[in-house]
Design an enzyme around this catalytic site. Structure first.
Site, PDB file in Angstrom:
ATOM      1  N   ARG A 155       7.314   4.208  -2.315  1.00 25.01           N
ATOM      2  CA  ARG A 155       6.582   3.559  -1.231  1.00 25.01           C
ATOM      3  C   ARG A 155       7.596   2.948  -0.257  1.00 25.01           C
ATOM      4  O   ARG A 155       8.784   2.847  -0.565  1.00 25.01           O
ATOM      5  CB  ARG A 155       5.681   2.455  -1.773  1.00 25.01           C
ATOM      6  CG  ARG A 155       4.550   2.933  -2.651  1.00 25.01           C
ATOM      7  CD  ARG A 155       3.856   1.740  -3.309  1.00 25.01           C
ATOM      8  NE  ARG A 155       3.360   0.808  -2.305  1.00 25.01           N
ATOM      9  CZ  ARG A 155       3.215  -0.510  -2.503  1.00 25.01           C
ATOM     10  NH1 ARG A 155       3.558  -1.066  -3.664  1.00 25.01           N
ATOM     11  NH2 ARG A 155       2.732  -1.277  -1.525  1.00 25.01           N
ATOM     12  N   SER A 213       7.400  -0.254   1.004  1.00 27.34           N
ATOM     13  CA  SER A 213       7.432  -1.714   1.017  1.00 27.34           C
ATOM     14  C   SER A 213       8.838  -2.211   0.705  1.00 27.34           C
ATOM     15  O   SER A 213       9.669  -1.477   0.137  1.00 27.34           O
ATOM     16  CB  SER A 213       6.449  -2.292  -0.001  1.00 27.34           C
ATOM     17  OG  SER A 213       6.912  -2.081  -1.322  1.00 27.34           O
ATOM     18  N   LYS A 256       3.487  -1.920 -13.400  1.00 27.21           N
ATOM     19  CA  LYS A 256       2.144  -2.518 -13.411  1.00 27.21           C
ATOM     20  C   LYS A 256       1.184  -1.806 -12.460  1.00 27.21           C
ATOM     21  O   LYS A 256      -0.028  -2.029 -12.532  1.00 27.21           O
ATOM     22  CB  LYS A 256       2.209  -4.011 -13.096  1.00 27.21           C
ATOM     23  CG  LYS A 256       2.619  -4.367 -11.688  1.00 27.21           C
ATOM     24  CD  LYS A 256       2.576  -5.879 -11.511  1.00 27.21           C
ATOM     25  CE  LYS A 256       2.913  -6.283 -10.083  1.00 27.21           C
ATOM     26  NZ  LYS A 256       2.797  -7.750  -9.891  1.00 27.21           N
ATOM     27  N   ASP A 257       1.693  -0.938 -11.572  1.00 27.25           N
ATOM     28  CA  ASP A 257       0.831  -0.154 -10.691  1.00 27.25           C
ATOM     29  C   ASP A 257       0.331   1.129 -11.349  1.00 27.25           C
ATOM     30  O   ASP A 257      -0.525   1.822 -10.778  1.00 27.25           O
ATOM     31  CB  ASP A 257       1.575   0.227  -9.406  1.00 27.25           C
ATOM     32  CG  ASP A 257       1.816  -0.956  -8.489  1.00 27.25           C
ATOM     33  OD1 ASP A 257       1.091  -1.962  -8.610  1.00 27.25           O
ATOM     34  OD2 ASP A 257       2.743  -0.878  -7.653  1.00 27.25           O
ATOM     35  N   THR A 299      -3.789 -15.518  -4.446  1.00 29.90           N
ATOM     36  CA  THR A 299      -3.324 -14.533  -5.419  1.00 29.90           C
ATOM     37  C   THR A 299      -3.981 -13.196  -5.150  1.00 29.90           C
ATOM     38  O   THR A 299      -5.139 -13.141  -4.718  1.00 29.90           O
ATOM     39  CB  THR A 299      -3.608 -14.958  -6.871  1.00 29.90           C
ATOM     40  OG1 THR A 299      -3.274 -13.873  -7.752  1.00 29.90           O
ATOM     41  CG2 THR A 299      -5.067 -15.315  -7.082  1.00 29.90           C
ATOM     42  N   SER A 322      -4.526 -10.848  -7.473  1.00 28.18           N
ATOM     43  CA  SER A 322      -5.045 -10.193  -8.675  1.00 28.18           C
ATOM     44  C   SER A 322      -6.176 -10.961  -9.334  1.00 28.18           C
ATOM     45  O   SER A 322      -6.154 -12.190  -9.425  1.00 28.18           O
ATOM     46  CB  SER A 322      -3.914  -9.954  -9.686  1.00 28.18           C
ATOM     47  OG  SER A 322      -3.753 -11.040 -10.545  1.00 28.18           O
ATOM     48  N   LEU A 323      -7.171 -10.204  -9.827  1.00 27.78           N
ATOM     49  CA  LEU A 323      -8.252 -10.797 -10.616  1.00 27.78           C
ATOM     50  C   LEU A 323      -7.710 -11.382 -11.903  1.00 27.78           C
ATOM     51  O   LEU A 323      -8.227 -12.386 -12.407  1.00 27.78           O
ATOM     52  CB  LEU A 323      -9.311  -9.734 -10.940  1.00 27.78           C
ATOM     53  CG  LEU A 323     -10.045  -9.102  -9.764  1.00 27.78           C
ATOM     54  CD1 LEU A 323     -11.080  -8.100 -10.266  1.00 27.78           C
ATOM     55  CD2 LEU A 323     -10.719 -10.155  -8.900  1.00 27.78           C
ATOM     56  N   ARG A 324      -6.671 -10.749 -12.453  1.00 27.90           N
ATOM     57  CA  ARG A 324      -6.065 -11.248 -13.694  1.00 27.90           C
ATOM     58  C   ARG A 324      -5.563 -12.672 -13.523  1.00 27.90           C
ATOM     59  O   ARG A 324      -5.844 -13.552 -14.352  1.00 27.90           O
ATOM     60  CB  ARG A 324      -4.903 -10.318 -14.090  1.00 27.90           C
ATOM     61  CG  ARG A 324      -4.039 -10.848 -15.232  1.00 27.90           C
ATOM     62  CD  ARG A 324      -2.801  -9.997 -15.413  1.00 27.90           C
ATOM     63  NE  ARG A 324      -1.940  -9.989 -14.247  1.00 27.90           N
ATOM     64  CZ  ARG A 324      -1.054 -10.949 -13.952  1.00 27.90           C
ATOM     65  NH1 ARG A 324      -0.907 -11.991 -14.748  1.00 27.90           N
ATOM     66  NH2 ARG A 324      -0.302 -10.855 -12.878  1.00 27.90           N
ATOM     67  N   ARG A 325      -4.813 -12.911 -12.456  1.00 30.60           N
ATOM     68  CA  ARG A 325      -4.303 -14.261 -12.228  1.00 30.60           C
ATOM     69  C   ARG A 325      -5.445 -15.231 -11.930  1.00 30.60           C
ATOM     70  O   ARG A 325      -5.481 -16.338 -12.460  1.00 30.60           O
ATOM     71  CB  ARG A 325      -3.305 -14.259 -11.064  1.00 30.60           C
ATOM     72  CG  ARG A 325      -2.018 -13.509 -11.363  1.00 30.60           C
ATOM     73  CD  ARG A 325      -1.112 -13.470 -10.150  1.00 30.60           C
ATOM     74  NE  ARG A 325       0.087 -12.706 -10.414  1.00 30.60           N
ATOM     75  CZ  ARG A 325       0.600 -11.789  -9.587  1.00 30.60           C
ATOM     76  NH1 ARG A 325      -0.003 -11.530  -8.442  1.00 30.60           N
ATOM     77  NH2 ARG A 325       1.700 -11.143  -9.902  1.00 30.60           N
ATOM     78  N   ARG A 340      -2.866 -10.438   0.270  1.00 27.92           N
ATOM     79  CA  ARG A 340      -2.220  -9.130   0.284  1.00 27.92           C
ATOM     80  C   ARG A 340      -0.986  -9.200   1.173  1.00 27.92           C
ATOM     81  O   ARG A 340      -0.797 -10.141   1.932  1.00 27.92           O
ATOM     82  CB  ARG A 340      -3.179  -8.059   0.838  1.00 27.92           C
ATOM     83  CG  ARG A 340      -4.389  -7.721  -0.012  1.00 27.92           C
ATOM     84  CD  ARG A 340      -4.086  -6.872  -1.228  1.00 27.92           C
ATOM     85  NE  ARG A 340      -3.323  -5.679  -0.918  1.00 27.92           N
ATOM     86  CZ  ARG A 340      -3.861  -4.531  -0.499  1.00 27.92           C
ATOM     87  NH1 ARG A 340      -5.162  -4.430  -0.304  1.00 27.92           N
ATOM     88  NH2 ARG A 340      -3.096  -3.473  -0.269  1.00 27.92           N
ATOM     89  N   GLY A 341      -0.148  -8.166   1.096  1.00 24.53           N
ATOM     90  CA  GLY A 341       1.022  -8.080   1.959  1.00 24.53           C
ATOM     91  C   GLY A 341       2.321  -8.121   1.186  1.00 24.53           C
ATOM     92  O   GLY A 341       2.347  -8.287  -0.030  1.00 24.53           O
ATOM     93  N   ASN A 342       3.427  -7.939   1.908  1.00 25.26           N
ATOM     94  CA  ASN A 342       4.747  -8.040   1.295  1.00 25.26           C
ATOM     95  C   ASN A 342       4.974  -9.447   0.759  1.00 25.26           C
ATOM     96  O   ASN A 342       4.277 -10.395   1.129  1.00 25.26           O
ATOM     97  CB  ASN A 342       5.839  -7.701   2.324  1.00 25.26           C
ATOM     98  CG  ASN A 342       5.977  -6.199   2.541  1.00 25.26           C
ATOM     99  OD1 ASN A 342       5.805  -5.421   1.617  1.00 25.26           O
ATOM    100  ND2 ASN A 342       6.272  -5.808   3.773  1.00 25.26           N
ATOM    101  N   THR A 380       5.499 -12.112   3.345  1.00 27.46           N
ATOM    102  CA  THR A 380       4.247 -12.390   4.045  1.00 27.46           C
ATOM    103  C   THR A 380       3.371 -13.330   3.219  1.00 27.46           C
ATOM    104  O   THR A 380       2.779 -14.279   3.746  1.00 27.46           O
ATOM    105  CB  THR A 380       3.473 -11.087   4.314  1.00 27.46           C
ATOM    106  OG1 THR A 380       4.284 -10.225   5.097  1.00 27.46           O
ATOM    107  CG2 THR A 380       2.169 -11.356   5.038  1.00 27.46           C
ATOM    108  N   ARG A 381       3.300 -13.074   1.924  1.00 25.37           N
ATOM    109  CA  ARG A 381       2.464 -13.918   1.054  1.00 25.37           C
ATOM    110  C   ARG A 381       3.022 -15.334   0.965  1.00 25.37           C
ATOM    111  O   ARG A 381       2.267 -16.308   0.952  1.00 25.37           O
ATOM    112  CB  ARG A 381       2.362 -13.295  -0.336  1.00 25.37           C
ATOM    113  CG  ARG A 381       1.684 -11.944  -0.347  1.00 25.37           C
ATOM    114  CD  ARG A 381       1.379 -11.512  -1.761  1.00 25.37           C
ATOM    115  NE  ARG A 381       1.455 -10.072  -1.909  1.00 25.37           N
ATOM    116  CZ  ARG A 381       1.197  -9.419  -3.028  1.00 25.37           C
ATOM    117  NH1 ARG A 381       0.853 -10.094  -4.108  1.00 25.37           N
ATOM    118  NH2 ARG A 381       1.292  -8.106  -3.093  1.00 25.37           N
ATOM    119  N   CYS A 426      -7.531  -2.599 -11.912  1.00 23.64           N
ATOM    120  CA  CYS A 426      -7.507  -3.803 -11.075  1.00 23.64           C
ATOM    121  C   CYS A 426      -8.885  -4.422 -10.893  1.00 23.64           C
ATOM    122  O   CYS A 426      -9.008  -5.526 -10.375  1.00 23.64           O
ATOM    123  CB  CYS A 426      -6.896  -3.481  -9.711  1.00 23.64           C
ATOM    124  SG  CYS A 426      -5.118  -3.176  -9.790  1.00 23.64           S
TER     125      CYS A 426
END
Length: 313
Positions: free
Chosen positions: A11, A13, A83-84, A127, A129-132, A149-151, A154-155, A242
């Site tokens: 990717r 990113s 993790k992806d 965050t 993720s639903l996990r977090r 979302r984002g790099n 950015t976050r 996810c």
């Protein structure tokens, strides 16, 4: 393979490019006569930036187009964040190498506190993720979880621009990109269990490409592979993605392997956790077994219901 050009799919990113360049450097350090170049491939996940991942398909969004290039023989290998990776690998492909794992923990980046327990009542947490989010709500039902979302940079900036009290990111990505000094605290895995494979890389190749597999053997890390394979066996049996708050973290001590695993409701109202120990000689058996225990307790019902709900939205 002792000469020629190797093409690595990745990717575009910041983090993905860092990871692919790290693999490139490792290959060239062991085989200096080989030329290695990167092929940047835009994935579905890169194109959809304004919608939470759980609503647009979850796992696989960041790998599908790269895997297609691999199957088409446009590239020799692909570098992903482990993790992806979905539980199932497409026919004809394989995980050819798993390098040494970076810190698997999640990281708290906060403005006015140094630990989760000190966040103010009703604090806003960013965050992706639903996990977090589910685990944070299980600990602190008062928290206001907001999608992010984002790099990485950015976050982090959204802490200020969106007036958040804290954001939670993977410590590995922050450390790899040089943002380690901005981590307020690394969160203990017993408090916030990491995603399956968090902190590890996946180098994917074609099953029939023995030359590529051979050159990657120098950067494969057996202990990391042992723990990650246990976690992925858990993921595969539960068929989670996810759309489901799901987590697993394995640790190897000598010939023994310990795995902690978790499935929760999105709102944190219910959480199932299990820990099992077993032989490091068969990590997938242990991951499969801990998933079975959680299924027996009712976690499988949560997974199937959330996946079905996601399909209908």
């Amino acid at each position: 393979m002792t000469s020629g050009t190797i093409r690595i799919g990745t990717r575009g990113s910041q983090l993905a490019l860092w990871q692919a360049n790290w693999v490139k450097d490792q290959i060239q350090a062991h085989l200096p006569d080989i030329s290695v170049e990167l092929a940047v491939i835009k994935t579905s996940g890169d194109k959809i930036l304004d919608v939470p991942l759980a609503k647009v398909g979850g796992k696989g969004l960041f790998v599908k187009e790269i895997e297609e290039a691999l199957l088409a023989e446009d590239i020799h290998m692909a570098v992903h964040s482990m993790k992806d990776m979905p539980g199932e690998i497409p026919e004809g492909l394989c995980i050819a190498a798993i390098p040494v794992r970076e810190n698997p923990c999640d990281a708290l980046i906060a403005r006015n506190v140094t630990k989760i327990e000190d966040l103010p009542q009703g604090a806003s947490i960013g965050t992706s993720s639903l996990r977090r989010g589910s685990q944070m709500l299980y600990l602190r039902p008062d928290l206001d979880i907001r999608p992010l979302r984002g790099n990485i940079d950015t976050r982090i900036k959204k802490l200020e621009t969106e007036n958040l009290d804290a954001v939670i990111l993977a410590a590995a990505g922050m450390m790899r990109l040089g943002f380690g000094d901005q981590i307020t605290a690394k969160i203990d895995p017993q408090t916030l269990m990491p995603a399956v494979g968090q902190g590890a890389l996946c180098i994917e190749a074609r099953k029939n490409d023995a030359e590529t597999a051979d050159l990657l053997s120098a950067i494969h890390h057996a202990d990391t592979a042992c723990t990650v394979l246990a976690e992925r066996a858990f993921l595969k049996r539960l068929q989670g993605g996810c759309q489901v708050p799901i987590a697993a973290y394995a640790q190897k001590m000598g010939r023994e392997l310990t795995i902690n695993a978790m499935v929760a409701e999105i709102d944190g109202s219910v959480m199932y956790r299990e820990q099992m120990q077993g032989s490091a000689d068969d990590p997938e058996k242990l991951g499969f077994a801990v998933a079975g225990r959680l299924i027996e307790r009712g976690a499988g019902d949560i997974v199937q219901r959330l996946i079905e709900e996601a399909r209908q939205t």
